[in-house]
Design a protein around this motif. Structure first.
Motif, PDB file in Angstrom:
ATOM      1  N   LEU A   1       0.841  -1.195   0.000  1.00  0.00           N
ATOM      2  CA  LEU A   1       0.000   0.000   0.000  1.00  0.00           C
ATOM      3  C   LEU A   1       0.876   1.245   0.000  1.00  0.00           C
ATOM      4  O   LEU A   1       1.919   1.278   0.651  1.00  0.00           O
ATOM      5  N   ALA A   2       0.427   2.266  -0.693  1.00  0.00           N
ATOM      6  CA  ALA A   2       1.121   3.549  -0.681  1.00  0.00           C
ATOM      7  C   ALA A   2       0.995   4.157   0.714  1.00  0.00           C
ATOM      8  O   ALA A   2       0.041   3.858   1.443  1.00  0.00           O
ATOM      9  N   PRO A   3       1.928   5.005   1.120  1.00  0.00           N
ATOM     10  CA  PRO A   3       1.808   5.640   2.434  1.00  0.00           C
ATOM     11  C   PRO A   3       0.461   6.367   2.564  1.00  0.00           C
ATOM     12  O   PRO A   3       0.008   7.029   1.636  1.00  0.00           O
TER      13      PRO A   3
ATOM     14  N   ILE B   1     -10.148   0.827   1.814  1.00  0.00           N
ATOM     15  CA  ILE B   1     -10.585   2.155   1.394  1.00  0.00           C
ATOM     16  C   ILE B   1      -9.641   3.196   1.982  1.00  0.00           C
ATOM     17  O   ILE B   1      -9.371   3.182   3.190  1.00  0.00           O
ATOM     18  N   ALA B   2      -9.153   4.086   1.126  1.00  0.00           N
ATOM     19  CA  ALA B   2      -8.246   5.152   1.584  1.00  0.00           C
ATOM     20  C   ALA B   2      -9.032   6.187   2.378  1.00  0.00           C
ATOM     21  O   ALA B   2     -10.158   6.527   2.032  1.00  0.00           O
TER      22      ALA B   2
ATOM     23  N   LEU C   1      -5.525   0.994   9.162  1.00  0.00           N
ATOM     24  CA  LEU C   1      -4.137   0.801   8.752  1.00  0.00           C
ATOM     25  C   LEU C   1      -3.495   2.169   8.509  1.00  0.00           C
ATOM     26  O   LEU C   1      -4.074   2.995   7.812  1.00  0.00           O
ATOM     27  N   HIS C   2      -2.334   2.381   9.106  1.00  0.00           N
ATOM     28  CA  HIS C   2      -1.576   3.612   8.859  1.00  0.00           C
ATOM     29  C   HIS C   2      -0.227   3.179   8.306  1.00  0.00           C
ATOM     30  O   HIS C   2       0.621   2.667   9.028  1.00  0.00           O
ATOM     31  N   VAL C   3      -0.059   3.386   7.004  1.00  0.00           N
ATOM     32  CA  VAL C   3       1.169   2.975   6.318  1.00  0.00           C
ATOM     33  C   VAL C   3       2.062   4.194   6.184  1.00  0.00           C
ATOM     34  O   VAL C   3       1.653   5.219   5.644  1.00  0.00           O
ATOM     35  N   SER C   4       3.301   4.098   6.697  1.00  0.00           N
ATOM     36  CA  SER C   4       4.210   5.236   6.579  1.00  0.00           C
ATOM     37  C   SER C   4       5.308   4.966   5.579  1.00  0.00           C
ATOM     38  O   SER C   4       5.460   3.946   5.041  1.00  0.00           O
TER      39      SER C   4
END
Length: 134
Positions: free
Chosen positions: A37-39, A54-55, A131-134
């Motif tokens: 996933l993109a940040p 879902i973003a 989800l928090h993708v960094s």
């Protein structure tokens, strides 16, 4: 050939690519693999036999059964206007929008909560994960 030289049969080192953390055998056994996933911030919602990701952007996201909601959850345990996911500074929060069945975050019923990566959120009987993708 000198005894200190590496054998010709060794594989060259891959430069610029990260090495896989799982073996090829385990990757073949996986139910599926997905692109990274993109940040950003996401809600991963369990939907029958699938997971819908879902973003969550900078604007508030309204969740509920109503067609006016940003994310429509078609389940009778979800209120028409159930919850709002919003930014508060750098934090992401979920707020109860006067729902009947409330919001449960990590097993605890709340009126509002700061969401952290991996938190389980229940709206009625609908389960999702933040989800928090960094």
């Amino acid at each position: 050939m000198s005894t200190l030289e590496a054998p010709v049969t060794e594989s060259p080192t891959l430069v610029g690519r990260s090495l896989p953390r799982t073996s090829f055998r385990e990757r073949r056994r996986a139910a599926f693999t997905a692109s990274r996933l993109a940040p950003g911030r996401y809600l991963a919602i369990e939907d029958a036999d699938e997971v819908v990701v879902i973003a969550v952007g900078d604007d508030a996201v309204h969740l509920g059964r109503s067609m006016a909601a940003d994310v429509v959850l078609e389940h009778l345990s979800v209120s028409r206007r159930h919850a709002v996911v919003a930014r508060r500074g750098d934090a992401t929060v979920i707020l109860d929008d006067r729902s009947l069945n409330g919001i449960v975050v990590n097993g605890e019923r709340v009126r509002e909560a700061v969401l952290r990566d991996g938190d389980e959120v229940r709206l009625g009987e609908v389960v999702m994960r933040f989800l928090h993708v960094s």
